[in-house]
Structure formats: structure tokens, C-alpha cells
Design a protein around this motif. Sequence first.
Motif, PDB file in Angstrom:
ATOM      1  N   THR A 232       0.841  -1.192   0.000  1.00 51.21           N
ATOM      2  CA  THR A 232       0.000   0.000   0.000  1.00 51.21           C
ATOM      3  C   THR A 232       0.880   1.246   0.000  1.00 51.21           C
ATOM      4  OG1 THR A 232      -1.706  -1.159   1.247  1.00 51.21           O
ATOM      5  CG2 THR A 232      -1.824   1.241   1.228  1.00 51.21           C
ATOM      6  N   TYR A 233       0.466   2.261  -0.780  1.00 56.65           N
ATOM      7  CA  TYR A 233       1.277   3.459  -0.952  1.00 56.65           C
ATOM      8  C   TYR A 233       0.414   4.713  -0.824  1.00 56.65           C
ATOM      9  CZ  TYR A 233       4.411   0.003  -2.988  1.00 56.65           C
ATOM     10  OH  TYR A 233       5.194  -1.094  -3.184  1.00 56.65           O
ATOM     11  N   TYR A 234       0.842   5.615   0.043  1.00 57.93           N
ATOM     12  CA  TYR A 234       0.266   6.960   0.073  1.00 57.93           C
ATOM     13  C   TYR A 234       1.414   7.945   0.278  1.00 57.93           C
ATOM     14  CZ  TYR A 234      -2.279  11.138   1.207  1.00 57.93           C
ATOM     15  OH  TYR A 234      -2.741  12.422   1.191  1.00 57.93           O
ATOM     16  N   TYR A 235       1.651   8.766  -0.723  1.00 55.64           N
ATOM     17  CA  TYR A 235       2.825   9.651  -0.769  1.00 55.64           C
ATOM     18  C   TYR A 235       2.748  10.772   0.275  1.00 55.64           C
ATOM     19  CZ  TYR A 235       5.831  13.305  -2.836  1.00 55.64           C
ATOM     20  OH  TYR A 235       6.748  14.292  -3.057  1.00 55.64           O
ATOM     21  N   GLY A 236       1.683  11.537   0.257  1.00 53.20           N
ATOM     22  CA  GLY A 236       1.502  12.586   1.259  1.00 53.20           C
ATOM     23  C   GLY A 236       2.485  13.728   1.191  1.00 53.20           C
ATOM     24  N   GLY A 237       3.292  13.803   0.111  1.00 55.05           N
ATOM     25  CA  GLY A 237       4.263  14.883   0.005  1.00 55.05           C
ATOM     26  C   GLY A 237       5.289  14.875   1.122  1.00 55.05           C
ATOM     27  N   TYR A 238       5.668  13.681   1.586  1.00 59.13           N
ATOM     28  CA  TYR A 238       6.550  13.574   2.755  1.00 59.13           C
ATOM     29  C   TYR A 238       7.896  14.262   2.548  1.00 59.13           C
ATOM     30  CZ  TYR A 238       9.548  10.103   0.524  1.00 59.13           C
ATOM     31  OH  TYR A 238      10.438   9.473  -0.309  1.00 59.13           O
ATOM     32  N   ASP A 239       8.354  14.347   1.286  1.00 61.45           N
ATOM     33  CA  ASP A 239       9.670  14.917   0.990  1.00 61.45           C
ATOM     34  C   ASP A 239       9.586  16.356   0.501  1.00 61.45           C
ATOM     35  OD1 ASP A 239       8.463  14.403  -1.403  1.00 61.45           O
ATOM     36  OD2 ASP A 239      10.080  13.196  -2.244  1.00 61.45           O
ATOM     37  N   GLY A 240       8.414  16.963   0.636  1.00 62.03           N
ATOM     38  CA  GLY A 240       8.241  18.332   0.186  1.00 62.03           C
ATOM     39  C   GLY A 240       7.879  18.460  -1.269  1.00 62.03           C
ATOM     40  N   GLY A 241       7.776  17.351  -1.981  1.00 61.39           N
ATOM     41  CA  GLY A 241       7.438  17.388  -3.398  1.00 61.39           C
ATOM     42  C   GLY A 241       5.936  17.362  -3.628  1.00 61.39           C
ATOM     43  N   LYS A 242       5.547  17.397  -4.888  1.00 58.09           N
ATOM     44  CA  LYS A 242       4.141  17.383  -5.258  1.00 58.09           C
ATOM     45  C   LYS A 242       3.748  16.146  -6.048  1.00 58.09           C
ATOM     46  CE  LYS A 242       3.662  22.430  -5.311  1.00 58.09           C
ATOM     47  NZ  LYS A 242       3.267  23.622  -6.128  1.00 58.09           N
ATOM     48  N   THR A 243       4.739  15.434  -6.571  1.00 57.05           N
ATOM     49  CA  THR A 243       4.463  14.268  -7.408  1.00 57.05           C
ATOM     50  C   THR A 243       5.143  13.038  -6.821  1.00 57.05           C
ATOM     51  OG1 THR A 243       4.375  15.677  -9.371  1.00 57.05           O
ATOM     52  CG2 THR A 243       4.618  13.311  -9.719  1.00 57.05           C
ATOM     53  N   PRO A 244       4.423  11.942  -6.640  1.00 57.51           N
ATOM     54  CA  PRO A 244       5.040  10.735  -6.077  1.00 57.51           C
ATOM     55  C   PRO A 244       6.100  10.164  -7.008  1.00 57.51           C
ATOM     56  CG  PRO A 244       2.639  10.609  -6.005  1.00 57.51           C
ATOM     57  CD  PRO A 244       2.983  11.777  -6.870  1.00 57.51           C
ATOM     58  N   PRO A 245       7.135   9.543  -6.461  1.00 56.82           N
ATOM     59  CA  PRO A 245       8.141   8.890  -7.300  1.00 56.82           C
ATOM     60  C   PRO A 245       7.572   7.632  -7.961  1.00 56.82           C
ATOM     61  CG  PRO A 245       8.548   8.406  -4.991  1.00 56.82           C
ATOM     62  CD  PRO A 245       7.434   9.414  -5.024  1.00 56.82           C
ATOM     63  N   VAL A 246       8.191   7.246  -9.057  1.00 56.19           N
ATOM     64  CA  VAL A 246       7.843   6.018  -9.772  1.00 56.19           C
ATOM     65  C   VAL A 246       8.998   5.040  -9.593  1.00 56.19           C
ATOM     66  CG1 VAL A 246       7.284   5.005 -12.027  1.00 56.19           C
ATOM     67  CG2 VAL A 246       6.467   7.312 -11.438  1.00 56.19           C
ATOM     68  N   PHE A 247       8.687   3.787  -9.262  1.00 54.08           N
ATOM     69  CA  PHE A 247       9.754   2.817  -8.988  1.00 54.08           C
ATOM     70  C   PHE A 247       9.217   1.403  -9.178  1.00 54.08           C
ATOM     71  CE2 PHE A 247       7.687   4.388  -5.169  1.00 54.08           C
ATOM     72  CZ  PHE A 247       7.269   3.237  -4.516  1.00 54.08           C
ATOM     73  N   ASP A 248      10.102   0.415  -9.047  1.00 52.64           N
ATOM     74  CA  ASP A 248       9.733  -0.988  -9.228  1.00 52.64           C
ATOM     75  C   ASP A 248       9.429  -1.645  -7.890  1.00 52.64           C
ATOM     76  OD1 ASP A 248      10.148  -0.920 -11.978  1.00 52.64           O
ATOM     77  OD2 ASP A 248      12.242  -1.552 -11.819  1.00 52.64           O
ATOM     78  N   GLN A 249       8.611  -2.701  -7.944  1.00 48.47           N
ATOM     79  CA  GLN A 249       8.507  -3.599  -6.794  1.00 48.47           C
ATOM     80  C   GLN A 249       8.805  -5.021  -7.271  1.00 48.47           C
ATOM     81  OE1 GLN A 249       4.699  -3.245  -4.891  1.00 48.47           O
ATOM     82  NE2 GLN A 249       3.527  -3.510  -6.761  1.00 48.47           N
ATOM     83  N   ILE A 250       9.429  -5.785  -6.386  1.00 44.87           N
ATOM     84  CA  ILE A 250      10.006  -7.093  -6.724  1.00 44.87           C
ATOM     85  C   ILE A 250       9.507  -8.111  -5.703  1.00 44.87           C
ATOM     86  CG2 ILE A 250      12.168  -8.396  -6.920  1.00 44.87           C
ATOM     87  CD1 ILE A 250      13.506  -5.605  -7.514  1.00 44.87           C
ATOM     88  N   ILE A 251       9.101  -9.272  -6.177  1.00 41.38           N
ATOM     89  CA  ILE A 251       8.662 -10.346  -5.287  1.00 41.38           C
ATOM     90  C   ILE A 251       9.500 -11.586  -5.557  1.00 41.38           C
ATOM     91  CG2 ILE A 251       6.848 -11.077  -6.888  1.00 41.38           C
ATOM     92  CD1 ILE A 251       6.341 -11.098  -3.121  1.00 41.38           C
ATOM     93  N   GLU A 252      10.176 -12.093  -4.544  1.00 44.37           N
ATOM     94  CA  GLU A 252      10.957 -13.331  -4.666  1.00 44.37           C
ATOM     95  C   GLU A 252      11.884 -13.317  -5.887  1.00 44.37           C
ATOM     96  OE1 GLU A 252      10.951 -14.844  -1.822  1.00 44.37           O
ATOM     97  OE2 GLU A 252       9.861 -16.702  -2.197  1.00 44.37           O
ATOM     98  N   GLY A 253      12.540 -12.189  -6.157  1.00 43.83           N
ATOM     99  CA  GLY A 253      13.493 -12.108  -7.248  1.00 43.83           C
ATOM    100  C   GLY A 253      12.890 -11.811  -8.599  1.00 43.83           C
ATOM    101  N   THR A 254      11.557 -11.685  -8.699  1.00 49.08           N
ATOM    102  CA  THR A 254      10.897 -11.362  -9.958  1.00 49.08           C
ATOM    103  C   THR A 254      10.358  -9.937  -9.906  1.00 49.08           C
ATOM    104  OG1 THR A 254      10.272 -13.648 -10.460  1.00 49.08           O
ATOM    105  CG2 THR A 254       8.955 -11.922 -11.470  1.00 49.08           C
ATOM    106  N   LYS A 255      10.647  -9.150 -10.952  1.00 45.61           N
ATOM    107  CA  LYS A 255      10.088  -7.811 -11.020  1.00 45.61           C
ATOM    108  C   LYS A 255       8.587  -7.937 -11.220  1.00 45.61           C
ATOM    109  CE  LYS A 255      12.601  -4.741 -12.971  1.00 45.61           C
ATOM    110  NZ  LYS A 255      13.321  -3.905 -13.973  1.00 45.61           N
ATOM    111  N   TRP A 256       7.845  -7.465 -10.245  1.00 47.05           N
ATOM    112  CA  TRP A 256       6.409  -7.668 -10.197  1.00 47.05           C
ATOM    113  C   TRP A 256       5.672  -6.582 -10.975  1.00 47.05           C
ATOM    114  CZ3 TRP A 256       3.891  -6.836  -4.724  1.00 47.05           C
ATOM    115  CH2 TRP A 256       2.506  -6.751  -4.827  1.00 47.05           C
ATOM    116  N   SER A 257       5.947  -5.322 -10.666  1.00 46.27           N
ATOM    117  CA  SER A 257       5.254  -4.239 -11.353  1.00 46.27           C
ATOM    118  C   SER A 257       5.977  -2.924 -11.108  1.00 46.27           C
ATOM    119  CB  SER A 257       3.801  -4.119 -10.883  1.00 46.27           C
ATOM    120  OG  SER A 257       3.757  -3.650  -9.542  1.00 46.27           O
TER     121      SER A 257
END
Length: 508
Positions: free
Chosen positions: A103-128
Motif C-alpha cells: 500500500t502506498y500513500y505519498y503525502g508529500g513527505y519529501d516536500g514534493g508534489k508528485t510521487p516517485p515512480v519505482f519498481d517492486q520485486i517479489i521473490e526475485g521477480t520484477k512484479w510491477s
Amino acid sequence: MTLLISIFFFLPLLLRLSTAAPPGPRGYLLNCGASQLAPKVTVGSLQYITDEGFISVGNITKLPDPHLVPILSTLRYFPDKSARKYCYMIPVLKGGKYMVRTTYYYGGYDGGKTPPVFDQIIEGTKWSVVNTTDDYASGLSSFYEIVVVAMGKMMSVCLARNHHTDPSSSPFISALELEYLDDSVYNTTDFKNHALSLVARSSFGPEADVIGFPDDVFNRQWHPFLDQHPVVTSHVNITPSTFWNLPPTKVFYNGMTTSRGKSLKFNWPPFPLPEAYYYISLYFQDNRSPSLYSWRVFSVVINGKTFFSNLNVSANGVSVYSARWPLSGQTLLELIPADNMPVGPVISAGEILQVFRLTGRTLTRDVMAMEDLARSLNYPPHDWSGDPCLPKDHFWTGVTCSDGKLARVTTLNLTNFGISGTLPPSINNLTALSHLWLGNNKLSGIIPDIGSLKELRTLHLENNQFEGIIPHSLEKLPHIHEVFLQNNNNLKSKALEALQKLGIHIEL
């Protein structure tokens, strides 16, 4: 291609609470970023614990909005750009089937306005790819869900930067949940080679709330799907145990239908899908009180192809599924009534999950040896958790691996990393290792036996604090041609004399 789908929690005044099963030996609810001063929070009847102890890297922060539910009010983020991935390691039952939800909620924690985009990996496989930009702009948080079988006693769930990740931002996570699933659930999937990524799980009726725990014993969330078609209310409760996937009784409370003689047509899910195979399960019940006439016959057609012909739906309910059904673009479901049916078709609920192939894994013996080495070192690289070799572009720092379904560690190079600690005897299990370079560090103790490293070609342990006898097994390595051991604590061995006679380049 991995499907990138966000499904939402609504935020204050728009927020619907996440649901999950009580933590126990077979599942965990982790409130990411929660401090040890407040290690537990309760959401409804569910208790979440801090993620401390499940991950050793990252920073934690609390969002200033006082109206957020607890699991969205804190997060863990990962500013270290040198690390190739950031991994949670969670105890599981080997061979157990798990639903994993992030689960992801950005909330501008770093002072920015747009959430970062990144990968998530499960058991060594790039999931999404995690992209919550649109959700956050609409005041929403997002979750992703996958069903996977544990290959060992620990399951890794990792985040990693990709080429979309803004250099000024960092991957982050709000909550992580693991729920053990019964053997019958989605049991037609080949989980040795595949996983299932959630696309949509819907109840077709006027329910305003998401159906979840405790109605769904596995914490699956069934989101309402509404369109212009009429809705009917069931007069009979369903027993979930009669269905393989154990849907909650509540999804049968209502159903979507149409009038007599007409086909029920609707687009579901309401967004286009990438070309792939999908697990589809559909649930039906005649809503009328049981009688000789409370049944309906109709065919199920998906994108013009017959999914199930002449399905007989009674008050007892029925489900139909396909473990691998090809879909691409917009999906049209048609329920076509049989001739002379006195009532129209009806549908109660449905699930679509994308089937995608796991990329393989690292040989268990290599994983155990590398994990043992990580425990033996003081301050190893920050990305030394999860699978050491996979995904291919997310090897552990200093590690190179072979290709193939069972990856092997072939090179270990931590030269000039400033690490201390010892070399465990299990280093001898890395039998595909060609190059072992640990020079210019502060390693101490004895050099363990490495006689099983038959592929080893170069050994660099210079400028450390090793002592004692150099293992005699060195002279038995058939491919060794370079050994650097200088500037240690008085290492001795007759094996080096034998190696020198063979013309091996030795520095002592």
C-alpha cells in the motif's frame, strides 16, 4: 508484460479503511515507518505492527495530516541511491501460498508534489512498476496485490529505483501485508513457475463499501461495480466452503441482472488490459427463494468467445473459471439467456488476475551462503537482502551471477568497501565462484577451506587482517592462476610453494 494497476483506499472524508487478517504465524500486517514507541496500531478490529525487524534499511517519517488512518500516516522511504534494491524479509511457510499486498500513500513527505515512480520485486521477480501519480492527484492512496508461493522459509518483497525514478525522490511504502491462502484458492495455477497479479475483484451490486475482512477470511477486497443495469437482492445465503476460491457470503447479497430475454452486457474491468493471459473466476446465484423454478440458464461470452455454454445457475450458486484466458484491450462480458427463460441472466461477483511468469531464482545453496556471509560481515552493502542475483539488473552490490532459471554467484568483488568481520566456512558452497576479491578491507580470522571452489580463478584477500594457516586446498583448485594474500597477519602455508612451482601468480 506486467500489468500496472492501482486500486484505492479513499482518504479522509473519501477514505475507506484497508482490511487485512490478524497477524499470526502464517501472516503479517506491517505498518511501515511506525516507530518502536508506537509499535502497534488498530484499524477497525485489525492490529498492525511496526516493520522494524523485517527490514534493516531506509528512513521512517510521519505525515502531518491528523485525519489519516494510522497505516497511511507513516511510511518508510529509501534515499540511498547506491543500493540496487531495498528488501523486506518476512518469515513464511515453505511451499505456502500467500497473498501479498503493498500500500502506498505519498503525502508529500519529501516536500514534493508528485510521487516517485519505482519498481517492486517479489521473490526475485520484477512484479510491477509502482506509479501512484494519478491516484495521489485525486486524493487517493493505492495498493497492489499478488498471489505467490513461498520457495523458502523467508519471502522477499523489495522496492528498487528504475529509469523513471526522479533523482531527487526516493521509493517509499506505507503498508505491507501477507496473508496465507488455503490450498484450494486459485489452485489451478502453476505456482512453481507463475504468480497472479490482481487486476480487479468486484461485487456486482449496490454495496457502497468494499467487502473485506472479516467477511473475506483472506482479506481480499471486493470493490463494488455499478453500471446502468438493475440490481437484485438475494433471498438465500451462500456457503463459501462450496467454492474453491472461498468467496465471502456477502458478495452474493446482490447481483446485476437484466430483463427477460435480453443479454446482460457490460465492460469489466472498466479499463483496457495489456495482451496477456489472465485467471478469470466468475460467481453467480439465482437471487430468488429456492423452488422448482429458481434457476436460470445462460451462456457466458468474453470478447465474442464462449467462456461457458448453457450455465445453470440456481439459488445454491455456482462459479466458473479459466486458469489462462487471453485478453487484450477492453473486455466485454455478455451473459446470453437460453431460449424461453422467464428471467434474465444475473452475476454476483468476479475476479481477474494476470498470470505472469516468474523469472527463476538463485540456487538455494548460493542464497544460504551469501546470507551467511552477510551476517558475518559488519556493515555489508545496504542492498544485501532478498535474492542475491535476481532480478538480473538488481544483483547485490559487488555480486555478479550467471544466467539461467537457477542463477549462480560467479563473482564477489568487495574491494575497498571498508568492511570488517570474518569469512564463514559456508563460502566454500559457492561452487560456481570464479573470482573472489575482498582486498583492502578489515577482514580478520582464518581463511576457511575453499577446496570446493573448483571454478575459482583469482583470489584477492590482500590488505586485510587474516591470520593462521592458508588452506592446503588452494593447490587443488584446477583453474586458479592468481592469488594475492599480502599485508595480512603472518599467513603461512606450504601450499603456496606448490602453487609457485605451477607458475601461479602469488603475492604474499
